[in-house]
Design an enzyme around this catalytic site. Structure first.
Site, PDB file in Angstrom:
ATOM      1  N   ASP A   1      40.785  34.851  34.100  1.00 45.51           N
ATOM      2  CA  ASP A   1      40.875  35.497  33.761  1.00 45.51           C
ATOM      3  C   ASP A   1      42.350  35.986  34.256  1.00 45.51           C
ATOM      4  OD1 ASP A   1      41.372  35.919  36.709  1.00 45.51           O
ATOM      5  OD2 ASP A   1      39.716  37.445  36.846  1.00 45.51           O
TER       6      ASP A   1
ATOM      7  N   PRO B   1      30.811  41.482  50.614  1.00 43.05           N
ATOM      8  CA  PRO B   1      29.416  42.373  50.844  1.00 43.05           C
ATOM      9  C   PRO B   1      28.075  42.165  51.045  1.00 43.05           C
ATOM     10  CG  PRO B   1      31.281  42.941  48.523  1.00 43.05           C
ATOM     11  CD  PRO B   1      31.246  41.515  48.705  1.00 43.05           C
TER      12      PRO B   1
ATOM     13  N   HIS C   1      37.709  26.435  35.938  1.00 40.07           N
ATOM     14  CA  HIS C   1      36.636  26.588  35.196  1.00 40.07           C
ATOM     15  C   HIS C   1      37.154  27.008  33.358  1.00 40.07           C
ATOM     16  CE1 HIS C   1      33.077  27.945  37.055  1.00 40.07           C
ATOM     17  NE2 HIS C   1      32.964  26.585  37.475  1.00 40.07           N
TER      18      HIS C   1
HETATM   19  P1  OAD Z   1      29.315  35.840  39.906  1.00 39.65           P
HETATM   20  O1  OAD Z   1      28.659  37.504  39.047  1.00 39.65           O
HETATM   21  O2  OAD Z   1      27.940  35.423  40.605  1.00 39.65           O
HETATM   22  O3  OAD Z   1      29.053  36.490  41.599  1.00 39.65           O
HETATM   23  C1  OAD Z   1      30.141  37.496  42.374  1.00 39.65           C
HETATM   24  C2  OAD Z   1      29.916  37.439  43.700  1.00 39.65           C
HETATM   25  O4  OAD Z   1      30.976  38.804  44.088  1.00 39.65           O
HETATM   26  C3  OAD Z   1      28.575  38.475  44.724  1.00 39.65           C
HETATM   27  O5  OAD Z   1      28.406  37.188  45.134  1.00 39.65           O
HETATM   28  C4  OAD Z   1      29.386  39.397  44.908  1.00 39.65           C
HETATM   29  O6  OAD Z   1      28.196  40.235  46.334  1.00 39.65           O
HETATM   30  C5  OAD Z   1      30.577  39.526  45.768  1.00 39.65           C
HETATM   31  N1  OAD Z   1      31.779  40.827  45.223  1.00 39.65           N
HETATM   32  C6  OAD Z   1      31.103  41.300  44.178  1.00 39.65           C
HETATM   33  N2  OAD Z   1      32.519  42.396  44.651  1.00 39.65           N
HETATM   34  C7  OAD Z   1      33.123  41.876  45.798  1.00 39.65           C
HETATM   35  C8  OAD Z   1      34.559  42.067  46.364  1.00 39.65           C
HETATM   36  N3  OAD Z   1      34.985  42.991  45.765  1.00 39.65           N
HETATM   37  N4  OAD Z   1      34.764  41.282  47.209  1.00 39.65           N
HETATM   38  C9  OAD Z   1      34.195  39.852  47.306  1.00 39.65           C
HETATM   39  N5  OAD Z   1      32.900  39.840  46.612  1.00 39.65           N
HETATM   40  C10 OAD Z   1      32.807  40.518  45.141  1.00 39.65           C
HETATM   41  O7  OAD Z   1      30.469  35.180  40.692  1.00 39.65           O
HETATM   42  P2  OAD Z   1      31.029  33.447  40.662  1.00 39.65           P
HETATM   43  O8  OAD Z   1      30.274  33.445  41.625  1.00 39.65           O
HETATM   44  O9  OAD Z   1      32.419  33.429  40.246  1.00 39.65           O
HETATM   45  O10 OAD Z   1      31.513  30.125  35.455  1.00 39.65           O
HETATM   46  O11 OAD Z   1      30.054  32.746  39.524  1.00 39.65           O
HETATM   47  C11 OAD Z   1      30.746  32.108  39.310  1.00 39.65           C
HETATM   48  C12 OAD Z   1      30.721  31.173  37.568  1.00 39.65           C
HETATM   49  O12 OAD Z   1      29.661  31.825  36.358  1.00 39.65           O
HETATM   50  C13 OAD Z   1      31.511  31.714  36.744  1.00 39.65           C
HETATM   51  O13 OAD Z   1      32.678  31.200  36.772  1.00 39.65           O
HETATM   52  C14 OAD Z   1      31.220  31.941  35.586  1.00 39.65           C
HETATM   53  C15 OAD Z   1      29.566  32.153  35.864  1.00 39.65           C
HETATM   54  O14 OAD Z   1      28.662  32.324  34.800  1.00 39.65           O
HETATM   55  C16 OAD Z   1      30.534  30.031  33.485  1.00 39.65           C
HETATM   56  O15 OAD Z   1      31.663  30.194  33.169  1.00 39.65           O
HETATM   57  C17 OAD Z   1      31.343  27.889  33.834  1.00 39.65           C
END
Ligand code: OAD
Length: 254
Positions: A112, A221, A127
């Site tokens: 982003d 969280p 990514h």
């Molecule tokens: P996810 O959507 O899988 O996970 C988001 C995480 O953020 C979860 O563990 C939530 O608990 C946490 N979360 C939510 N709100 C939050 C806040 N305000 N502060 C801190 N944490 C919070 O996203 P990613 O782990 O980034 O890949 O996903 C990994 C990859 O999967 C992405 O880069 C993308 C996706 O599909 C590709 O597109 C290749």
């Protein structure tokens, strides 16, 4: 949710120690850090688009079958991101970099651009970025104008362009992965922020860091499959936890 003051104190002390000894600090962020900027996470309740999961859109097979649908999703996400601003979590990481300098690396899975907008420069975008298109034939990369719609064409060869991001099943750019891996291997403190830690190889950086002796601090969280590797767990939103952590470490004024 009760805030674990003791965890903040311990995490702050770890970070302070690393700063005082100019030891390397590395950070891995995921979609959660941008949640407070209004960008939906992938696996959260707002992660669906028109009933599709990211795994049904962010793949070479999905693009081969339905390029216009995949582009429509990326145009939607890009417009959302262009309207978003970095939050206190992004800004805290830029402030940490300003203090840590060369001993700092921020690895993000996010596409982003909000870390860059917040001022982070020692940044590895594992990514890619949804603000650019890449030609499927000649590989030329072009910034996307905000108003772009439909399937963009390469200005050089006229072939169909794709979003300049890494899809499921594709390899990460070798240079970005090498930098990320080195940062994980050499870090004395490894901060893991807002990632569900289920998408590899990115999630493997947490395992590499822990196995290489880093002290791991998780900010999320929710529990994740790799929470057990963390020395300190801050069960709080990034926009709240990161400024508090930096104040605890004496990096931001109380
Ligand atoms: P996810 O959507 O899988 O996970 C988001 C995480 O953020 C979860 O563990 C939530 O608990 C946490 N979360 C939510 N709100 C939050 C806040 N305000 N502060 C801190 N944490 C919070 O996203 P990613 O782990 O980034 O890949 O996903 C990994 C990859 O999967 C992405 O880069 C993308 C996706 O599909 C590709 O597109 C290749």
């Amino acid at each position: 949710m009760a805030v674990d003051r003791d965890a903040f104190t311990r995490a702050g002390a770890l970070l302070r120690q690393a700063m005082d000894s100019w030891s390397p600090v590395a950070v891995l962020t995921g979609a959660g850090i941008s949640a407070e900027s209004g960008v939906p996470t992938f696996r959260g309740p707002d992660g669906l688009w028109c009933g599709f999961r990211p795994e049904e859109l962010a793949t070479p097979a999905a693009f081969a079958r339905h390029p216009e649908r995949v582009w429509e999703w990326y145009h939607w996400r890009r417009r959302l991101v262009l309207a978003a601003m970095p939050n206190a979590g992004h800004r805290a990481l830029a402030a940490l970099e300003a203090v840590a300098g060369d001993a700092f690396t921020l690895v993000t899975q996010n596409v982003d651009g909000l870390h860059r907008l917040a001022g982070s420069r020692r940044l590895v975008e594992l990514h890619g970025t949804l603000l650019e298109a890449r030609c499927t034939r000649c590989g030329r990369v072009e910034p996307l104008p905000p108003e772009a719609t439909g399937i963009p064409r390469c200005p050089a060869c006229g072939a169909m362009a794709r979003p300049n991001v890494v899809w499921f099943g594709e390899s990460l750019p070798a240079d970005a992965w090498a930098r990320a891996q080195r940062a994980a291997e050499t870090a004395s403190v490894f901060l893991v922020i807002g990632t569900s830690a289920v998408v590899y190889p990115a999630a493997g950086l947490i395992e590499i860091a822990a196995a290489s002796g880093a002290r791991v601090i998780e900010v999320n969280p929710e529990e994740t499959p790799l929470s057990g590797l963390a020395d300190c767990v801050l069960r709080e939103r990034a926009g709240v936890a990161l400024p508090a952590l930096l104040r605890e470490a004496g990096i931001l004024d109380a």
